[in-house]
Design an enzyme around this catalytic site. Structure first.
Site, PDB file in Angstrom:
ATOM      1  N   TYR A   1      44.557 -45.613  46.680  1.00  0.00           N
ATOM      2  CA  TYR A   1      43.897 -45.559  47.992  1.00  0.00           C
ATOM      3  C   TYR A   1      43.058 -46.810  48.189  1.00  0.00           C
ATOM      4  O   TYR A   1      43.143 -47.489  49.229  1.00  0.00           O
ATOM      5  CB  TYR A   1      43.034 -44.300  48.069  1.00  0.00           C
ATOM      6  CG  TYR A   1      42.220 -44.134  49.333  1.00  0.00           C
ATOM      7  CD1 TYR A   1      42.784 -43.589  50.479  1.00  0.00           C
ATOM      8  CD2 TYR A   1      40.872 -44.500  49.371  1.00  0.00           C
ATOM      9  CE1 TYR A   1      42.027 -43.407  51.642  1.00  0.00           C
ATOM     10  CE2 TYR A   1      40.114 -44.329  50.518  1.00  0.00           C
ATOM     11  CZ  TYR A   1      40.690 -43.782  51.651  1.00  0.00           C
ATOM     12  OH  TYR A   1      39.942 -43.605  52.791  1.00  0.00           O
TER      13      TYR A   1
HETATM   14  N1  LIG Z   1      36.531 -38.822  56.788  1.00  0.00           N
HETATM   15  C1  LIG Z   1      35.877 -39.763  56.138  1.00  0.00           C
HETATM   16  O1  LIG Z   1      34.773 -39.517  55.622  1.00  0.00           O
HETATM   17  C2  LIG Z   1      36.440 -41.160  56.029  1.00  0.00           C
HETATM   18  C3  LIG Z   1      35.671 -42.131  55.359  1.00  0.00           C
HETATM   19  C4  LIG Z   1      36.195 -43.420  55.263  1.00  0.00           C
HETATM   20  C5  LIG Z   1      37.432 -43.718  55.814  1.00  0.00           C
HETATM   21  N2  LIG Z   1      38.155 -42.749  56.445  1.00  0.00           N
HETATM   22  C6  LIG Z   1      39.443 -43.127  57.008  1.00  0.00           C
HETATM   23  O2  LIG Z   1      39.558 -42.578  58.311  1.00  0.00           O
HETATM   24  C7  LIG Z   1      40.940 -42.367  58.630  1.00  0.00           C
HETATM   25  C8  LIG Z   1      41.138 -40.955  59.139  1.00  0.00           C
HETATM   26  O3  LIG Z   1      40.885 -40.073  58.088  1.00  0.00           O
HETATM   27  P1  LIG Z   1      40.329 -38.593  58.311  1.00  0.00           P
HETATM   28  O4  LIG Z   1      39.123 -38.470  57.473  1.00  0.00           O
HETATM   29  O5  LIG Z   1      40.274 -38.282  59.752  1.00  0.00           O
HETATM   30  O6  LIG Z   1      41.488 -37.772  57.548  1.00  0.00           O
HETATM   31  P2  LIG Z   1      42.410 -36.545  57.975  1.00  0.00           P
HETATM   32  O7  LIG Z   1      41.704 -35.624  58.912  1.00  0.00           O
HETATM   33  O8  LIG Z   1      42.894 -35.987  56.692  1.00  0.00           O
HETATM   34  O9  LIG Z   1      43.574 -37.230  58.804  1.00  0.00           O
HETATM   35  C9  LIG Z   1      44.558 -38.028  58.209  1.00  0.00           C
HETATM   36  C10 LIG Z   1      45.704 -38.126  59.177  1.00  0.00           C
HETATM   37  O10 LIG Z   1      46.730 -38.944  58.606  1.00  0.00           O
HETATM   38  C11 LIG Z   1      47.958 -38.278  58.836  1.00  0.00           C
HETATM   39  N3  LIG Z   1      48.963 -38.662  57.849  1.00  0.00           N
HETATM   40  C12 LIG Z   1      48.863 -38.596  56.502  1.00  0.00           C
HETATM   41  N4  LIG Z   1      50.018 -38.999  55.936  1.00  0.00           N
HETATM   42  C13 LIG Z   1      50.852 -39.309  56.966  1.00  0.00           C
HETATM   43  C14 LIG Z   1      52.188 -39.765  57.040  1.00  0.00           C
HETATM   44  N5  LIG Z   1      52.928 -39.958  55.933  1.00  0.00           N
HETATM   45  N6  LIG Z   1      52.744 -39.987  58.244  1.00  0.00           N
HETATM   46  C15 LIG Z   1      52.029 -39.785  59.369  1.00  0.00           C
HETATM   47  N7  LIG Z   1      50.757 -39.356  59.377  1.00  0.00           N
HETATM   48  C16 LIG Z   1      50.185 -39.114  58.177  1.00  0.00           C
HETATM   49  C17 LIG Z   1      47.621 -36.804  58.704  1.00  0.00           C
HETATM   50  O11 LIG Z   1      48.652 -36.030  59.258  1.00  0.00           O
HETATM   51  P3  LIG Z   1      48.802 -34.475  58.881  1.00  0.00           P
HETATM   52  O12 LIG Z   1      47.612 -33.799  59.497  1.00  0.00           O
HETATM   53  O13 LIG Z   1      50.079 -34.099  59.497  1.00  0.00           O
HETATM   54  O14 LIG Z   1      48.776 -34.399  57.391  1.00  0.00           O
HETATM   55  C18 LIG Z   1      46.318 -36.766  59.493  1.00  0.00           C
HETATM   56  O15 LIG Z   1      46.564 -36.663  60.873  1.00  0.00           O
HETATM   57  C19 LIG Z   1      41.714 -42.670  57.331  1.00  0.00           C
HETATM   58  O16 LIG Z   1      42.276 -43.957  57.410  1.00  0.00           O
HETATM   59  C20 LIG Z   1      40.655 -42.591  56.250  1.00  0.00           C
HETATM   60  O17 LIG Z   1      40.969 -43.410  55.140  1.00  0.00           O
HETATM   61  C21 LIG Z   1      37.686 -41.481  56.569  1.00  0.00           C
END
Ligand SMILES: NC(=O)c1ccc[n+]([C@@H]2O[C@H](COP(=O)([O-])OP(=O)(O)OC[C@H]3O[C@@H](n4cnc5c(N)ncnc54)[C@H](OP(=O)(O)O)[C@@H]3O)[C@@H](O)[C@H]2O)c1
Length: 260
Positions: free
Chosen positions: A170
């Site tokens: 990651y």
């Molecule tokens: N939340 C935090 O605290 C945080 C902190 C730092 C960075 N981020 C970054 O923010 C971004 C959003 O993350 P989030 O926290 O909102 O996570 P999340 O709710 O788990 O969302 C991740 C999304 O990516 C999609 N996804 C995963 N694998 C995929 C694939 N092979 N093809 C198409 N779509 C795919 C998932 O689809 P499904 O729902 O269908 O699985 C989901 O819609 C990410 O880039 C993450 O690294 C988040």
């Protein structure tokens, strides 16, 4: 003046008539972002792998009376260059241009020592978080070039800084994506109107977050909505001079001096 991106106040019609694609638009930050972009006037292309989740966001946007979105079912892990070319051809036919592209989807893989990391899993994480955004951006460049002011956002993470132990694929994939962002920003700076930046959302509750930090109190972080102004800022005209930067949605930045 140094101020926080959280304080940015977007105009109600900030993204009027803009066409913006968001990956991972069915859940977490991507879902909230897609809805917010539509609320600010954008036609949003919802890309993701779980159609039911995308349909829920689609229905909410339509019910709110925002511009009609589109759904693109695509698994970034399995998609090939041909899939991206097909997508580009469809978008060219439907919209003729693309004004924004948000690389938001992510695959956490596992938190474990590099010594024991399963190499197939490592490849899947790199494919989803680094190679897929590369292929998608390349395929969509001709469409982005047809916009008068296109903005591409890569989603970074603070966990990758300093080579933190156990964050493995990651971390490497996100660091690679930040580097790719800077290369693209430099290459596109002259002769195109495309800006490319990375945004670190900072901690908010989501499925990925719960997997990474199962012991965390879900209420200790801000609501996802607090991050959205930072995305709106980077996608809209107020950031027209911001290119090749890694910004933090919850920290202060000089770049906003004139915009807040
Ligand atoms: N939340 C935090 O605290 C945080 C902190 C730092 C960075 N981020 C970054 O923010 C971004 C959003 O993350 P989030 O926290 O909102 O996570 P999340 O709710 O788990 O969302 C991740 C999304 O990516 C999609 N996804 C995963 N694998 C995929 C694939 N092979 N093809 C198409 N779509 C795919 C998932 O689809 P499904 O729902 O269908 O699985 C989901 O819609 C990410 O880039 C993450 O690294 C988040």
């Amino acid at each position: 003046m140094t101020t926080s991106l959280i304080d940015y106040q977007p105009a109600a019609d900030l993204l009027q008539d803009r066409v913006i694609l968001v990956t991972g638009a069915g859940d977490g930050i991507g879902a909230a972002l897609a809805t917010s972009l539509a609320a600010h006037g954008a036609t949003v292309i919802l890309l993701g792998r779980t159609i039911k989740k995308l349909e829920k966001i689609y229905d909410a946007i339509v019910a709110a009376g925002y511009p009609q979105p589109a759904i693109v079912p695509l698994d970034l892990e399995g998609a090939t260059a041909d899939h991206y070319q097909e997508l580009a051809a469809t978008l060219q036919q439907e919209y003729g241009r693309l004004d924004g592209l948000v690389h938001n989807a992510t695959y956490l893989g596992a938190l474990m020592p590099v010594e024991h990391y399963d190499l197939q899993l490592w490849a899947r994480v790199l494919q989803t978080n680094l190679t897929a955004p590369l292929l998608l951006t390349r395929a969509l460049l001709p469409l982005l070039k047809q916009s008068t002011a296109a903005s591409v956002i890569f989603t970074s993470a603070s966990e990758i800084q300093g080579g933190r132990a156990y964050w493995g694929a990651y971390s490497v994939s996100k660091a690679g994506a930040d580097n790719l962002m800077q290369i693209l920003a430099s290459e596109l700076e002259t002769n195109t109107s495309i800006r490319v930046n990375s945004l670190i959302p900072g901690p908010v509750q989501s499925q990925t977050r719960r997997t990474a930090f199962p012991g965390e109190d879900p209420n200790q972080h801000p609501e996802i909505e607090t991050l959205l102004p930072a995305y709106l800022y980077l996608l809209g005209p107020d950031s027209e001079n911001v290119n090749g930067q890694i910004l933090h949605a919850q920290e202060s930045h000089q770049v906003l001096a004139a915009s807040i």
